[in-house]
Design a protein around this motif. Sequence first.
Motif, short mmCIF file in Angstrom:
data_model
loop_
_atom_site.label_atom_id
_atom_site.label_comp_id
_atom_site.label_asym_id
_atom_site.label_seq_id
_atom_site.Cartn_x
_atom_site.Cartn_y
_atom_site.Cartn_z
N GLU A 88 15.54 65.74 -26.76
CA GLU A 88 14.56 64.99 -27.58
C GLU A 88 14.34 65.67 -28.56
O GLU A 88 14.45 65.35 -29.72
CB GLU A 88 13.03 64.45 -27.36
CG GLU A 88 12.63 63.99 -27.91
CD GLU A 88 10.95 62.89 -27.68
OE1 GLU A 88 10.77 62.02 -28.00
OE2 GLU A 88 11.00 63.45 -26.53
N CYS A 89 14.23 66.96 -28.40
CA CYS A 89 14.13 68.16 -29.26
C CYS A 89 15.68 68.80 -30.42
O CYS A 89 15.44 69.65 -30.73
CB CYS A 89 13.12 69.49 -28.96
SG CYS A 89 11.31 68.61 -28.65
N SER A 90 16.98 68.00 -29.68
CA SER A 90 18.06 68.31 -30.30
C SER A 90 18.28 69.72 -29.39
O SER A 90 19.31 70.44 -30.43
CB SER A 90 18.22 67.92 -31.60
OG SER A 90 18.12 66.98 -32.35
N ALA A 192 11.90 78.97 -29.83
CA ALA A 192 11.35 78.04 -30.09
C ALA A 192 12.26 77.19 -29.94
O ALA A 192 13.20 77.06 -30.40
CB ALA A 192 11.22 78.34 -31.78
N ILE A 193 11.47 75.95 -29.26
CA ILE A 193 12.45 74.80 -29.86
C ILE A 193 11.58 73.70 -30.10
O ILE A 193 10.33 72.97 -30.12
CB ILE A 193 12.18 74.33 -28.19
CG1 ILE A 193 12.93 75.37 -27.04
CG2 ILE A 193 12.81 72.76 -27.58
CD1 ILE A 193 14.41 75.48 -27.08
N GLY A 194 12.28 72.96 -31.30
CA GLY A 194 11.60 72.43 -32.11
C GLY A 194 11.03 72.58 -32.94
O GLY A 194 10.87 74.02 -32.75
N GLN A 198 5.22 69.81 -32.39
CA GLN A 198 6.81 68.64 -32.01
C GLN A 198 6.30 67.84 -30.74
O GLN A 198 6.58 66.60 -30.21
CB GLN A 198 7.85 69.41 -32.40
CG GLN A 198 8.74 67.59 -32.27
CD GLN A 198 10.27 67.98 -32.25
OE1 GLN A 198 10.16 68.70 -33.00
NE2 GLN A 198 10.94 67.15 -32.32
N TYR A 199 6.42 68.61 -30.15
CA TYR A 199 6.32 68.23 -28.22
C TYR A 199 4.09 67.95 -28.29
O TYR A 199 4.94 66.36 -27.00
CB TYR A 199 5.57 69.59 -27.95
CG TYR A 199 5.09 69.58 -26.23
CD1 TYR A 199 6.25 69.11 -25.30
CD2 TYR A 199 3.78 69.27 -25.31
CE1 TYR A 199 6.12 68.81 -23.81
CE2 TYR A 199 3.26 68.94 -24.16
CZ TYR A 199 4.25 69.08 -23.47
OH TYR A 199 3.51 68.57 -21.68
#
Length: 347
Positions: A88-90, A192-194, A198-199
Amino acid sequence: MSIIQDFDLGSLDTLLRSFTQRPQALHLDTQLPLVMQSLQQDHLDLLPLPGQGHTLQRWQTLARIAGCDLSLAKLYEGHTDALAILSECSASHRVGQGIWGVWAAESAEARTRIVGREGDTVLLEGRKAWCSGALQIDNALLTAWDSNEQPQLVAIELSHPSQRILAEGWQAVGMATTTSVVMEFDGTPAVAIGAPGQYLSRPGFWHGGGGIAACWYGAAEALADYLREHCRKPRPDPHAEAHLGAVDAALGGARATLRECAAWIDANPGANAELLVRRTRAQIEQAVSQVIQHVGRALGATPFCHNSHFARLSADLPVFLRQSHAERDLAVLGQQLAQVPAGAWQL
């Protein structure tokens, strides 16, 4: 032997207090990671993503795993949730090898902070509580707080030497083998993810909350099957049959709720599912609590003491069910429902 007339309860209390407070030994089930690795090797961890037309199939799989073992379900749900979050976070290219977990619970006594950043690479300091499976998984997604006090999802590798596992506080009996310990970070590198925040803001956050309810349901269904088998015996047991009827009413309604919720998510994948998932979780929690009570009262002590599967589920499920925040969650649900126009409950 003479009987003491002036019995010293103070001495008794002192002795019992030290025995009462004895610590639980850390218990690891070495088979858990092996089963997870087998599931990965057979690609049985690659579930349909929520909101893409097969949410029910995803939840049916989670329920099946939970009906087998809730510690396994904890690892499996965390791993498959991490894969869905990364997608979902590409960030699916970050998956790689190994077992993933998701650590997003926040505690006033343990907070992870981002103390340095260069591009997507960040450095972590502080502590993180409720790190399920930390001794059994390879990678984790966790929330860390940036300089703007925003939660940023980050990915870490558990093999890095800058991390320390603090297991002394883990004293669980139910769900003991999940070892949800505290992690301590000292300049730990992460990715860092997104975007910050955003989570929590993404639609999939509440889709994942529905998956937890499917796990609750699956474990309750497995317990209920023991009662159903008991009632199939030729000797009549009207009390057990009455309990079975109550269990059927509870599970029938819970199953319909989960199916309706999954269908709504698939029809509205980008919409905010918070209200519907909160309601679903409340209904499943209530149904599962009823199943626990009815099955235990109907079957008595025998399966608790002589059936390892039944005993594990019975010990684990009340603890797993406390991922619900009980009346706090119900209060939020009530606040949201109060803003819904009249007629929301009509058939």
